[in-house]
Design a protein around this motif. Structure first.
Motif, PDB file in Angstrom:
ATOM      1  N   GLU A 165      33.546  13.121  -6.158  1.00  0.00           N
ATOM      2  CA  GLU A 165      34.767  13.779  -6.578  1.00  0.00           C
ATOM      3  C   GLU A 165      34.692  13.944  -8.094  1.00  0.00           C
ATOM      4  O   GLU A 165      34.302  13.024  -8.800  1.00  0.00           O
ATOM      5  CB  GLU A 165      36.003  12.946  -6.226  1.00  0.00           C
ATOM      6  N   THR A 166      35.056  15.113  -8.569  1.00  0.00           N
ATOM      7  CA  THR A 166      35.016  15.328 -10.013  1.00  0.00           C
ATOM      8  C   THR A 166      36.262  16.050 -10.488  1.00  0.00           C
ATOM      9  O   THR A 166      36.771  16.943  -9.814  1.00  0.00           O
ATOM     10  CB  THR A 166      33.760  16.118 -10.437  1.00  0.00           C
ATOM     11  N   ARG A 169      35.075  19.946 -15.447  1.00  0.00           N
ATOM     12  CA  ARG A 169      34.239  21.132 -15.302  1.00  0.00           C
ATOM     13  C   ARG A 169      32.813  20.841 -15.750  1.00  0.00           C
ATOM     14  O   ARG A 169      31.842  21.386 -15.223  1.00  0.00           O
ATOM     15  CB  ARG A 169      34.831  22.278 -16.127  1.00  0.00           C
ATOM     16  N   ALA A 172      31.013  18.714 -13.116  1.00  0.00           N
ATOM     17  CA  ALA A 172      30.763  19.579 -11.962  1.00  0.00           C
ATOM     18  C   ALA A 172      29.452  20.343 -12.141  1.00  0.00           C
ATOM     19  O   ALA A 172      28.694  20.548 -11.179  1.00  0.00           O
ATOM     20  CB  ALA A 172      31.920  20.546 -11.763  1.00  0.00           C
ATOM     21  N   ARG A 173      29.162  20.755 -13.359  1.00  0.00           N
ATOM     22  CA  ARG A 173      27.917  21.483 -13.621  1.00  0.00           C
ATOM     23  C   ARG A 173      26.697  20.618 -13.336  1.00  0.00           C
ATOM     24  O   ARG A 173      25.650  21.118 -12.910  1.00  0.00           O
ATOM     25  CB  ARG A 173      27.891  21.959 -15.077  1.00  0.00           C
ATOM     26  N   GLU A 176      26.302  20.679  -9.529  1.00  0.00           N
ATOM     27  CA  GLU A 176      25.862  22.002  -9.085  1.00  0.00           C
ATOM     28  C   GLU A 176      24.388  22.228  -9.423  1.00  0.00           C
ATOM     29  O   GLU A 176      23.633  22.812  -8.630  1.00  0.00           O
ATOM     30  CB  GLU A 176      26.741  23.083  -9.724  1.00  0.00           C
ATOM     31  N   LYS A 182      30.367  22.662  -3.355  1.00  0.00           N
ATOM     32  CA  LYS A 182      31.798  22.363  -3.430  1.00  0.00           C
ATOM     33  C   LYS A 182      32.449  22.627  -2.073  1.00  0.00           C
ATOM     34  O   LYS A 182      32.357  23.723  -1.532  1.00  0.00           O
ATOM     35  CB  LYS A 182      32.478  23.212  -4.501  1.00  0.00           C
ATOM     36  N   GLU A 185      38.716  22.111  -3.292  1.00  0.00           N
ATOM     37  CA  GLU A 185      39.196  22.206  -4.672  1.00  0.00           C
ATOM     38  C   GLU A 185      40.718  22.137  -4.668  1.00  0.00           C
ATOM     39  O   GLU A 185      41.366  22.900  -3.963  1.00  0.00           O
ATOM     40  CB  GLU A 185      38.735  23.512  -5.316  1.00  0.00           C
ATOM     41  N   HIS A 207      39.918  21.443 -17.753  1.00  0.00           N
ATOM     42  CA  HIS A 207      39.764  20.622 -16.558  1.00  0.00           C
ATOM     43  C   HIS A 207      40.954  20.943 -15.648  1.00  0.00           C
ATOM     44  O   HIS A 207      41.956  20.248 -15.652  1.00  0.00           O
ATOM     45  CB  HIS A 207      39.773  19.139 -16.926  1.00  0.00           C
ATOM     46  N   SER A 211      37.932  18.269  -7.521  1.00  0.00           N
ATOM     47  CA  SER A 211      37.063  18.872  -6.506  1.00  0.00           C
ATOM     48  C   SER A 211      36.203  17.844  -5.803  1.00  0.00           C
ATOM     49  O   SER A 211      35.850  16.799  -6.378  1.00  0.00           O
ATOM     50  CB  SER A 211      36.151  19.922  -7.142  1.00  0.00           C
ATOM     51  N   TYR A 213      32.500  17.527  -3.965  1.00  0.00           N
ATOM     52  CA  TYR A 213      31.178  18.117  -3.770  1.00  0.00           C
ATOM     53  C   TYR A 213      30.377  17.276  -2.791  1.00  0.00           C
ATOM     54  O   TYR A 213      30.518  16.048  -2.748  1.00  0.00           O
ATOM     55  CB  TYR A 213      30.430  18.174  -5.109  1.00  0.00           C
TER      56      TYR A 213
END
Length: 217
Positions: A165-166, A169, A172-173, A176, A182, A185, A207, A211, A213
């Motif tokens: 869970e993040t 942003r 998250a990168r 990814e 994802k 969201e 932010h 989300s 992932y």
């Protein structure tokens, strides 16, 4: 650029990781900051309950400055079993754990109506539950290297799915880049925790959501 070693987390890393949790992670993590957490109080409560679970199967890792020997980052990882779910007793009625209880309410909200075990045909998976790199060591790719090693350790123990869970942003990168997908969201401006809407602080334009992932290993 510093010389950084990524290695499995050990029990003797406890104080260094606690310092990072209280002085860096709880200060900078956007969801927790938005919930008006007190870094030392809530950081210690998180650490006391969550850290033992993150050491249990040796899946968590730390980043160490090879020159000075300092722990400068951590990636905490827990195992989640279908027949033995993990529970942390953070109470919303206790002022010492209320903010953490709301954080986990947001976490559980991401998993609502989503059965990871059934979706991926597994009886266990790993959950990445805390990521931090000391600010002065940022932008060196340390976070990506820590996640990559944690994934390798998980594969070696026959885990086939990883979740995270993040609320950032930037983190998250990282996921990814490593092939996470994802699944869910929740924009902050639609979130309601304990009957109250999220308070939107100035930094939320960077932010803006929480989300979930997932990656198959």
């Amino acid at each position: 650029m510093a010389e950084i070693e990524i290695r499995p987390m050990r029990l003797d890393d406890e104080e260094a990781v606690r310092k990072l949790v209280c002085e860096e992670y709880m200060v900078r993590e956007p969801l927790q900051r938005n919930l008006e957490m007190e870094p030392v109080r809530d950081g210690n409560a998180w650490f006391d309950m969550v850290f033992p679970a993150c050491l249990k199967e040796g899946l968590s890792v730390v980043a160490v400055d090879s020159v000075f020997g300092d722990v400068v980052g951590f990636r905490c990882v827990m195992s989640v079993y279908k027949d033995n779910p993990q529970h942390f007793n953070f109470s919303k009625s206790d002022p010492n754990t209320r903010s953490l209880a709301l954080t986990y309410e947001a976490v559980f909200g991401l998993y609502k109506d989503l059965d990871i075990f059934t979706r991926y045909g597994v009886d266990k998976y790993v959950n990445m539950t805390g990521l931090c790199v000391a600010q002065k060591y940022g932008r060196q790719g340390i976070a990506v290297k820590m996640v990559a090693m944690a994934l390798d350790l998980s594969r070696k123990q026959n885990f086939r799915v990883a979740t995270v869970e993040t609320s950032s942003r930037y983190s998250a990168r990282v996921f990814e880049k490593l092939g996470f997908e994802k699944l869910v969201e929740h924009p902050y401006d639609t979130m309601v925790l304990d009957g109250e809407s999220m308070k939107m602080t100035d930094d939320m334009k960077y932010h803006y959501c929480f989300s979930l992932y997932v990656k198959e290993l």
